[in-house]
Structures are given as structure tokens and as C-alpha cells.
Design a protein around this motif. Structure first.
Motif, PDB file in Angstrom:
ATOM      1  N   THR A   1      -3.993  -3.447   5.430  1.00 41.18           N
ATOM      2  CA  THR A   1      -3.600  -2.210   4.686  1.00 41.18           C
ATOM      3  C   THR A   1      -4.254  -1.465   4.561  1.00 41.18           C
ATOM      4  N   MET A   2      -3.495  -0.143   4.215  1.00 43.84           N
ATOM      5  CA  MET A   2      -4.136   1.491   4.830  1.00 43.84           C
ATOM      6  C   MET A   2      -4.197   1.615   4.082  1.00 43.84           C
ATOM      7  N   GLU A   3      -4.844   2.605   2.760  1.00 45.54           N
ATOM      8  CA  GLU A   3      -4.156   3.562   1.546  1.00 45.54           C
ATOM      9  C   GLU A   3      -4.026   4.654   2.067  1.00 45.54           C
ATOM     10  N   GLY A   4      -3.244   5.549   2.070  1.00 44.16           N
ATOM     11  CA  GLY A   4      -2.146   6.693   2.547  1.00 44.16           C
ATOM     12  C   GLY A   4      -0.913   7.147   2.609  1.00 44.16           C
ATOM     13  N   VAL A   5      -0.001   7.752   2.822  1.00 46.88           N
ATOM     14  CA  VAL A   5       1.262   7.546   3.040  1.00 46.88           C
ATOM     15  C   VAL A   5       1.815   7.143   4.026  1.00 46.88           C
TER      16      VAL A   5
ATOM     17  N   LEU B   1      -4.347   7.095   9.377  1.00 49.33           N
ATOM     18  CA  LEU B   1      -2.960   5.808   9.659  1.00 49.33           C
ATOM     19  C   LEU B   1      -2.239   6.115  11.016  1.00 49.33           C
TER      20      LEU B   1
ATOM     21  N   PRO C   1      -7.411  10.295   5.655  1.00 50.66           N
ATOM     22  CA  PRO C   1      -6.919   9.054   5.319  1.00 50.66           C
ATOM     23  C   PRO C   1      -5.859   9.069   6.562  1.00 50.66           C
ATOM     24  N   ARG C   2      -4.982   9.988   6.044  1.00 53.81           N
ATOM     25  CA  ARG C   2      -3.369   9.711   6.056  1.00 53.81           C
ATOM     26  C   ARG C   2      -3.577  10.018   8.137  1.00 53.81           C
TER      27      ARG C   2
END
Length: 120
Positions: free
Chosen positions: A101-105, A84, A80-81
Motif C-alpha cells: 500500500t502506497m500513500e498518494g492519489v 505511485l 509520492p504521486r
């Protein structure tokens, strides 16, 4: 099947959206509305927005996966990073997905904690 029965006999009409019936995630109804509102043609077929939604979904998926694959070249698999970072580095895709909104750092570091550590 209830969908083939006449509505005059009291059978309920199916309340599934055209996106669900086509198995798509893009909004077929909204695309049809935009096609009718635009000055493209006077008549729009019922299958045209379904086809356009499918093509748009496939193109966007391929574009994001291609960008994420180039980010994850050394790692071996796409995380996922990587998705992103790929979206944030491409200006066109970033502008398209600015409200998502995306999950991840997050790809950047917030400067506020760095200022607090320097003051101490």
C-alpha cells in the motif's frame, strides 16, 4: 563488547537480525533460506545472502527512482504521486509490489461516483 565474550560464561547472544546488522531493508534470512532451498549449489557462504540482498535493494531502488524521474520530468522534483504512477505503469514492478500500500492519489478514477451523478 558482549558479542566477543564467550556464551559459556553466561553472556547473552545478540538478538539483532542479519538485515539490521548489515543495515539493509531486504530480508537476509529469507534470501539465505531460498538460496539453500534452491538447487544452485551444495554450500552457501554466510556473506552471499547479505550481498544479494544489498544488490537487490539497490537495483529496485534505482529502477523505481528512474521510472519516477521520467514521470516527474516536467515538474522538477519527485513526489509520492510520481512514484505511485511509475510503479502502476510498469507491469513488472507493479506485479512485484501488488500487495504494497502506497500513500498518494490513485492513478485511476473509480467509475461508481460517475454513474451516480449521471443517474440524477
Amino acid at each position: 563488547k558482549l558479542s566477543t565474550m564467550s556464551l559459556r560464561l553466561g553472556y547473552k547472544k545478540s538478538s539483532r537480525s542479519r538485515s539490521k546488522r548489515a543495515g539493509l531493508h531486504f530480508p537476509v534470512g529469507r534470501i539465505h533460506q531460498l538460496l539453500r532451498k534452491g538447487l544452485y549449489t551444495s554450500r552457501i557462504g554466510s556473506f552471499a545472502p547479505v550481498y544479494l540482498a544489498a544488490v537487490m535493494g539497490e537495483y529496485l531502488t534505482a529502477e523505481i527512482l528512474e521510472l519516477a524521474g521520467s514521470m516527474a520530468r516536467d515538474y522538477g522534483k519527485i513526489l509520492p504521486r510520481h512514484v505511485l504512477l511509475a510503479v502502476k505503469n510498469d507491469t513488472e514492478v507493479d506485479r512485484l509490489l501488488e500487495g504494497v500500500t502506497m500513500e498518494g492519489v490513485l492513478p485511476n478514477i473509480n467509475p461508481a461516483p460517475l454513474i451516480l451523478n449521471d443517474a440524477e
